[in-house]
Write an enzyme that holds these catalytic residues in place. Structure first.
Site, mmCIF file in Angstrom:
data_model
loop_
_atom_site.group_PDB
_atom_site.id
_atom_site.type_symbol
_atom_site.label_atom_id
_atom_site.label_comp_id
_atom_site.label_asym_id
_atom_site.label_seq_id
_atom_site.Cartn_x
_atom_site.Cartn_y
_atom_site.Cartn_z
ATOM 1 C CB CYS A 71 -0.923 0.038 1.202
ATOM 2 S SG CYS A 71 -1.953 -1.410 1.419
ATOM 3 C CE LYS A 74 -4.295 2.077 2.623
ATOM 4 N NZ LYS A 74 -4.260 0.605 2.566
ATOM 5 C CG HIS A 109 -1.005 3.250 4.652
ATOM 6 N ND1 HIS A 109 -0.907 2.041 4.001
ATOM 7 C CD2 HIS A 109 -0.371 3.084 5.846
ATOM 8 C CE1 HIS A 109 -0.254 1.181 4.760
ATOM 9 N NE2 HIS A 109 0.083 1.786 5.894
#
Ligand code: CA
Length: 474
Positions: free
Chosen positions: A84, A143, A145
């Protein structure tokens, strides 16, 4: 009109032009009306084979299939990392993230490393910042991250609006006011967020709201879904659609991907309703390949999975749709990279793309040509913790610490089943040399993740993966 009056009029015209909103927000070249809105829809841990347009017989993705049919399906679309956060760091900067030390997935801090560097380096400019300077309003839904410390916050990295969470994932049904990790409260800098209903639906709603509120100005929307990343949580009504799938994890996964598809449909519909569809370029991709072992995804026909550099880790669904400007239903066959998105967006927004500014290239001149034309890249290269890989002219070499390098010829062996390194020693040596020369020129990583992931990564190379689509079960 005498000279003094003429001068006064000229002064007035120049000043009012300079004070016009587009000059105050940022200067742009070219025709303002040609500049598209840009929407990036990012799936998280989606298997390559788990889309109707990529051959799934089991999953239902009518909206994503329609999106692919409305634009260009990049059949050789790659991300710059198989996990990710480095993949996102590359996509948002247009630079291969290992060129600025973002080798690893973002995790707990390791001894000896300075946590002030545990995130997307503030020295790197994001495409979001470039677009903001050019007058785009920018929003991140979902998201992040890319860092937890204040200096890494999305609103410090170019986003005008943020509705979402900083971690690598989130519970789909709930958050807690003092929750940590996957239960962290939803953050939002433009309103008080409501309770989570089902997170994928909530993100879809926020994206639709963003489109409606900003329909009158150029916008960049990063729809950062976490579906179908773990935890495996789906709505009961969606699970019923897949009651015929016996394996519970696969059934839940199918329901989660279905709900993602529904919300992609809602975003496209909102653009159509506002009359913006032909003024909007939509990109759809996954941040990395499906983690077959954890979420029940399938990367068929590709071997491997999230976390490794076999095709299953980095070869992702990759679609760009801009009806009326780009061809529809086109299958593009040269390799492209998520690193190409930033220079493509900057160029479309009227910014200047200079040589060496990005690792990627502006794709527009390549995809507008009839047929397939020149290839955008001589080679694609990856470095991910203990592994490295290079793809050039269909030959892909993967280098690991505990074995001889592996060499595959993708045009004749897309599933990476036949290692040709020993019978093509010259090619092996050539690609190993190119990969190694690049590698030793890269900076040290800014942070690491736990050492246990190194052995885990090797084990993933030794596992076997389904290379064919699961059939539809009764
Ligand atoms: Ca991911």
């Amino acid at each position: 009109m005498n000279k003094i009056h003429l001068k006064g009029l000229l002064f007035y015209v120049v000043m009012t032009t300079m004070l016009a909103p587009q000059f105050l927000k940022g200067q742009s070249k070219g025709n303002e009306s040609d500049r598209p809105n840009i929407v990036v829809i990012l799936a998280d841990d989606l298997g390559f084979g788990d889309l109707g347009f990529n051959g799934s017989k089991q999953l239902l993705t009518p909206n994503l299939d329609a999106l692919a049919a409305s634009g260009i399906d990049f059949e050789q679309g790659y991300v710059s990392a198989p996990v990710c956060s480095p993949s996102r760091a590359g996509m948002l900067t247009g630079k291969n993230q290992v060129e600025f030390g973002f080798d690893n997935n973002l995790s707990t801090n390791q001894m000896g490393f300075d946590p002030a560097y545990r995130g997307l380096p503030v020295s790197e400019k994001t495409i979001v910042e470039y677009l903001g300077e050019l007058g785009y309003v920018t929003g991140l839904i979902g998201k992040w991250h890319l860092g937890y410390a204040p200096q890494f916050h999305p609103t410090k990295r170019g986003f005008d609006e943020f509705w979402g969470y900083l971690a690598g994932g989130h519970d789909y049904f709930r958050s807690e006011s003092d929750g940590k990790g996957y239960l962290a409260p939803i953050q939002c800098n433009f309103k008080t967020p409501g309770e989570i209903t089902y997170l994928t639906d909530d993100k879809g709603s926020e994206c639709v709201d963003f489109v409606r509120r900003h329909k009158g100005e150029p916008f960049f929307l990063f729809a950062s879904f976490n579906a179908p990343h773990t935890p495996m949580q789906a709505l009961g009504k969606d699970l019923e659609l897949f009651a015929h799938i016996e394996d519970e994890k696969r059934r839940t996964y199918a329901a989660m991907v279905y709900r993602l598809d529904v919300n992609v449909g809602r975003i496209v519909k909102a653009l159509e309703t506002e009359g913006l569809r032909e003024k909007t370029l939509i990109v759809f991709l996954s941040d990395n390949g499906g983690p077959v072992d954890s979420n029940g995804s399938c990367n068929a026909p590709y071997n491997g999975q999230k976390g490794i550099l076999l095709e299953g880790g980095v070869h992702v669904p990759f679609v760009i749709s801009w009806p009326g400007t780009l061809p529809k239903g086109k299958k593009y066959q040269h390799p492209v990279s998520s690193l190409d998105l930033a220079p493509t967006f900057l160029s479309l927004a009227g910014g200047k793309v200079s040589p060496n500014m990005f690792s990627g290239v502006n794709l527009m001149p390549f995809v507008k040509k009839k047929g397939h034309g020149d290839k955008p890249h001589e080679s694609l290269k990856w470095r991910f913790t203990i592994s490295g890989a290079i793809l050039e002219d269909g030959w892909k070499l993967i280098r690991l610490p505990d074995r001889l390098p592996m060499l595959y010829h993708l045009p004749t062996d897309m599933s990476e089943q036949k290692d040709l390194s020993m019978e093509n020693l010259e090619k092996t040596e050539e690609l190993l040399g190119k990969l190694g020369q690049w590698d030793v020129g890269l900076p040290h990583p800014l942070f690491l993740e736990g050492a246990e992931w190194k052995k885990r990564q090797l084990q993933l190379y030794d596992a076997t993966y389904p290379l064919e689509q699961p059939v539809r079960e009764k």
